[in-house]
Design an enzyme around this catalytic site. Structure first.
Site, PDB file in Angstrom:
ATOM      1  N   LYS A  13     140.107  30.593 -27.273  1.00 38.47           N
ATOM      2  CA  LYS A  13     140.238  31.561 -25.991  1.00 38.47           C
ATOM      3  C   LYS A  13     138.508  31.559 -25.476  1.00 38.47           C
ATOM      4  CE  LYS A  13     141.394  35.049 -28.318  1.00 38.47           C
ATOM      5  NZ  LYS A  13     141.251  34.647 -29.760  1.00 38.47           N
ATOM      6  N   ARG A  42     144.181  43.864 -28.572  1.00 41.07           N
ATOM      7  CA  ARG A  42     144.641  43.360 -29.825  1.00 41.07           C
ATOM      8  C   ARG A  42     145.846  44.306 -30.625  1.00 41.07           C
ATOM      9  NH1 ARG A  42     139.502  40.285 -30.765  1.00 41.07           N
ATOM     10  NH2 ARG A  42     139.842  38.792 -32.526  1.00 41.07           N
ATOM     11  N   ARG A  61     133.630  25.563 -36.917  1.00 43.70           N
ATOM     12  CA  ARG A  61     132.959  26.578 -36.335  1.00 43.70           C
ATOM     13  C   ARG A  61     132.017  27.217 -36.961  1.00 43.70           C
ATOM     14  NH1 ARG A  61     135.726  30.937 -32.542  1.00 43.70           N
ATOM     15  NH2 ARG A  61     135.765  32.262 -34.655  1.00 43.70           N
ATOM     16  N   ARG A 119     128.969  32.048 -38.273  1.00 44.59           N
ATOM     17  CA  ARG A 119     129.340  33.496 -38.169  1.00 44.59           C
ATOM     18  C   ARG A 119     129.813  34.074 -39.355  1.00 44.59           C
ATOM     19  NH1 ARG A 119     133.623  34.435 -33.158  1.00 44.59           N
ATOM     20  NH2 ARG A 119     134.549  35.650 -34.778  1.00 44.59           N
ATOM     21  N   ARG A 174     141.795  37.140 -41.235  1.00 43.91           N
ATOM     22  CA  ARG A 174     141.898  37.397 -39.586  1.00 43.91           C
ATOM     23  C   ARG A 174     143.077  36.680 -38.878  1.00 43.91           C
ATOM     24  NH1 ARG A 174     137.031  34.359 -38.206  1.00 43.91           N
ATOM     25  NH2 ARG A 174     137.408  34.708 -36.146  1.00 43.91           N
TER      26      ARG A 174
END
Ligand code: AMP
Length: 189
Positions: free
Chosen positions: A15, A90, A129, A135, A146
């Site tokens: 996204k 969400r 990632r 992160r 998640r």
């Protein structure tokens, strides 16, 4: 043409990457609630401290907090002619909150683009990632959580927008250009 667009899809579907590209093509800002939270966390703001308590565990920040932040952001001048929302709404509650915000501004959604990708592809992308971006919520346990939270809270939004005739489903597997081309094509439909 106005472009009031939501990008929907699980974490790791692409996204953020696609929102940045579409933003350039359409001339409207990409608004990522996750990025706003991360920026606040990095700056040590109260909002950032609050959000981090949820974000770092892979939980959702409470609706009221996110809704207020999005309404403020959508009220900024650059979003007057459109926006790409990445990571919002969400929850069904956030869907209603966004409906109310748009109604107050006499605006309507144009499209909801659902980017799909198989679960194992998503997990490996997110783990990749993690090494690049570092992160706090990209560790394997948090990633799995998640995805679970997405299935539990957010997957139902697909049906909500499908029933409204706004949903376009786009295959998120393939290179970035190929996916971008599919997204652009579905906006022309
Ligand atoms: P993202 O960058 O979209 O993956 O978002 C990172 C994290 O920010 C999420 O896992 C949540 O903790 C928080 N977050 C972002 N957007 C929302 C939202 N719309 N509702 C609740 N929490 C959110």
């Amino acid at each position: 043409m106005t472009a009031r667009i939501i990008l929907l899809g699980p974490p790791g579907a692409g996204k953020g990457t696609q929102a940045a590209r579409l933003s350039e093509a359409l001339g409207v800002p990409a608004i990522s609630t996750g990025a706003i939270f991360r920026a606040n966390k990095a700056q040590g703001t109260e909002l950032g401290k609050l959000a981090a308590q949820y974000m770092d565990r892979g939980e959702y920040v409470p609706d009221e907090v996110v809704d207020a932040m999005v309404e403020a952001r959508l009220g900024e001048a650059d979003a007057a002619e459109g926006f790409l929302l990445d990571g919002y709404p969400r929850t069904p509650h956030q869907v209603e909150a966004l409906d109310a915000m748009l109604a107050r501004a006499d605006h309507e959604l144009d499209k909801v683009l659902l980017i799909t990708a198989p679960q194992d592809e998503i997990v490996s992308r997110l783990l990749g990632r993690a090494q690049v971006e570092g992160r706090a919520d990209d560790t394997e346990d948090v990633i799995r959580h998640r995805l679970e939270v997405y299935r539990r809270e957010t997957a139902q939004l697909e049906q909500i927008y499908r029933e409204r005739g706004l949903l376009a489903e786009v295959d998120g597997v393939g290179d970035v250009d190929a996916v971008a081309a599919r997204l652009s094509a579905s906006l022309r439909d």
